[in-house]
Write a protein that holds these residues in place. Structure first.
Motif, mmCIF file in Angstrom:
data_model
loop_
_atom_site.group_PDB
_atom_site.id
_atom_site.type_symbol
_atom_site.label_atom_id
_atom_site.label_comp_id
_atom_site.label_asym_id
_atom_site.label_seq_id
_atom_site.Cartn_x
_atom_site.Cartn_y
_atom_site.Cartn_z
ATOM 1 N N SER A 80 0.870 -20.702 -18.391
ATOM 2 C CA SER A 80 1.065 -20.433 -16.968
ATOM 3 C C SER A 80 1.141 -21.721 -16.157
ATOM 4 O O SER A 80 0.446 -22.700 -16.437
ATOM 5 N N ALA A 81 2.009 -21.681 -15.140
ATOM 6 C CA ALA A 81 2.216 -22.845 -14.280
ATOM 7 C C ALA A 81 1.476 -22.622 -12.970
ATOM 8 O O ALA A 81 2.020 -22.105 -12.011
ATOM 9 N N GLY A 85 3.205 -20.279 -9.698
ATOM 10 C CA GLY A 85 4.425 -20.575 -10.451
ATOM 11 C C GLY A 85 5.122 -21.802 -9.901
ATOM 12 O O GLY A 85 4.645 -22.453 -8.968
ATOM 13 N N GLU A 86 6.276 -22.101 -10.482
ATOM 14 C CA GLU A 86 6.971 -23.340 -10.128
ATOM 15 C C GLU A 86 7.853 -23.186 -8.896
ATOM 16 O O GLU A 86 8.427 -22.131 -8.678
ATOM 17 N N PRO A 94 9.468 -28.743 -21.199
ATOM 18 C CA PRO A 94 8.663 -27.534 -20.993
ATOM 19 C C PRO A 94 7.652 -27.772 -19.866
ATOM 20 O O PRO A 94 7.144 -28.890 -19.717
ATOM 21 N N GLY A 95 7.381 -26.736 -19.057
ATOM 22 C CA GLY A 95 6.546 -26.883 -17.859
ATOM 23 C C GLY A 95 5.177 -27.481 -18.098
ATOM 24 O O GLY A 95 4.678 -28.261 -17.298
ATOM 25 N N PHE A 206 5.657 -29.441 -14.804
ATOM 26 C CA PHE A 206 6.050 -28.516 -13.728
ATOM 27 C C PHE A 206 5.550 -29.026 -12.379
ATOM 28 O O PHE A 206 6.243 -28.937 -11.365
ATOM 29 N N ALA A 207 4.336 -29.589 -12.364
ATOM 30 C CA ALA A 207 3.767 -30.066 -11.098
ATOM 31 C C ALA A 207 4.468 -31.356 -10.650
ATOM 32 O O ALA A 207 4.827 -31.508 -9.482
ATOM 33 N N TRP A 208 4.693 -32.258 -11.601
ATOM 34 C CA TRP A 208 5.362 -33.526 -11.274
ATOM 35 C C TRP A 208 6.760 -33.268 -10.717
ATOM 36 O O TRP A 208 7.168 -33.837 -9.712
ATOM 37 N N SER A 209 7.506 -32.351 -11.388
ATOM 38 C CA SER A 209 8.889 -32.108 -10.948
ATOM 39 C C SER A 209 8.951 -31.235 -9.692
ATOM 40 O O SER A 209 9.931 -31.283 -8.962
#
Lengths: 225, 134
Positions: A80-81, A85-86, A94-95, A206-209
């Motif tokens: 899970s992101a 979510g993203e 991958p996230g 996912f957080a960085w992007s």
């Protein structure tokens, strides 16, 4: 801790002005101090063993006999992101892949753990800025330095392990020996000198992007800036 | 057998409807959760430095601030207490992760196990007031 999030990341408040601050953006986002930036101080995310070897005189935040597990253990391993979510689904990785990210003078680049674990020292350049990316695979610890020292650009090579648990490197210009993770020269012509740490972030992709949609992504063997 | 029997009767339609509703709810739950969170969000517009949150110039960026817990729902550590290296090595397993900070020769390690429960430690390291955040 404000109980709020921006794109899954911590939002803090200060007790003096009640301004909301984004951890990831290191600045005030709502309230009297909106726009004010907090300075990012370099830190190392590492194992106790590695930190203790590097700094035998360290202090430790007292655990008081508690805190023997991490409440996010399942989240680190799971798919899970965050909670919402993203915001920006960037499929280059991958996230939940971990990256070491750097954001300096508007230059943003991410180094995936899966790459730097195999390439633990990278003499890179980001839009002309000379940087050194290092990684100790045993303790999974990364750091990013400016490899310009007093106007001179240095190139580095990793040295074979010595057995005391502290990874070392040498510079190609003087052959001085340096600690990989602290960027301090410990012998040779440059003994006592230290490279400047650049603020680097240990983050899920996912957080960085989400926060840096235009981020460059390091690819193995490609060092052109 | 009971289920088939019930479905044959009038109440069977109600049960069938409830089953369908249940299946739909399971599929829709993430979207419902998203919308509820959206309702509890506020939007702010701030100026960011280039590279942050997709900002390529000096333009303004809109961000959603979402409320998921009460203020101080996760309590920060405000009066941190430290132990020296000997006691520290007793408290820690070698593989436990820490966030380590060095300022003006003052080296301090913050166990991630503690940061995960508190998120913020307000401290002074080497004379510099810092917030250690996770």
């Amino acid at each position: 801790m404000s109980g709020k999030l921006i794109m899954n990341a911590l939002v803090m408040y200060d007790r003096q002005t009640d301004t909301l601050w984004s951890q990831f953006l290191n600045r005030g986002v709502k309230g009297p101090l909106t726009g004010t930036q907090l300075e990012i101080l370099p830190s190392l995310q590492t194992t106790w063993e590695q930190w203790y070897q590097l700094h035998p005189d360290t202090q430790l935040l007292d655990k008081g006999g508690r805190y023997n597990t991490d409440s996010y253990e399942g989240y680190y391993r799971g798919g899970s992101a965050g909670i919402i979510g993203e915001s920006n689904k960037d499929r280059r990785l991958p996230g939940k892949e971990l990256v070491l990210g750097v954001n300096t003078e508007g230059l943003v680049k991410a180094y995936p753990f899966q790459t730097i674990v195999r390439q633990p020292l990278i003499n890179d350049s980001i839009s002309g800025k000379q940087v050194l990316v290092v990684f100790d695979p045993t303790s999974e610890t990364g750091a990013i330095f400016d490899r310009n020292l007093e106007g001179r650009s240095l190139g580095f090579d990793i040295l074979p392990e010595t057995g005391d648990g502290i990874s070392l490197m040498k510079d190609q210009e003087t052959g001085s020996t340096w600690q990989l993770l602290t960027g301090r020269a410990i012998s040779g012509e440059l003994d006592g000198m230290a490279l400047k740490r650049l603020p680097s972030f240990y983050a899920f992709w996912f957080a960085w992007s989400d926060f840096h949609p235009d981020t460059a992504l390091y690819e193995a063997g490609v060092t052109a800036g | 057998m009971w289920l088939f029997g019930a479905l044959a009767g009038k109440s069977g339609y109600i049960i069938a409807f409830l089953l369908i509703a249940l299946v739909l709810a399971v599929f829709l739950l993430p979207q419902i959760r998203q919308s509820v969170l959206k309702l509890r969000s506020q939007q702010v517009t701030i100026a960011l430095t280039p590279g942050q949150a997709g900002n390529s110039g000096d333009s303004l960026v809109s961000l959603d601030i979402i409320t998921v817990l009460g203020k101080d729902g996760i309590p920060s550590i405000d009066n941190p207490r430290f132990v020296g290296p000997g006691e520290a090595d007793q408290q820690m397993q070698s593989f436990e992760r820490v966030l380590g900070v060095s300022i003006n020769g003052d080296h301090r390690a913050y166990p991630l196990n503690m940061l995960s429960r508190h998120e913020i430690v307000n401290d002074t390291v080497g004379g510099v007031p810092v917030a250690v955040t996770w």
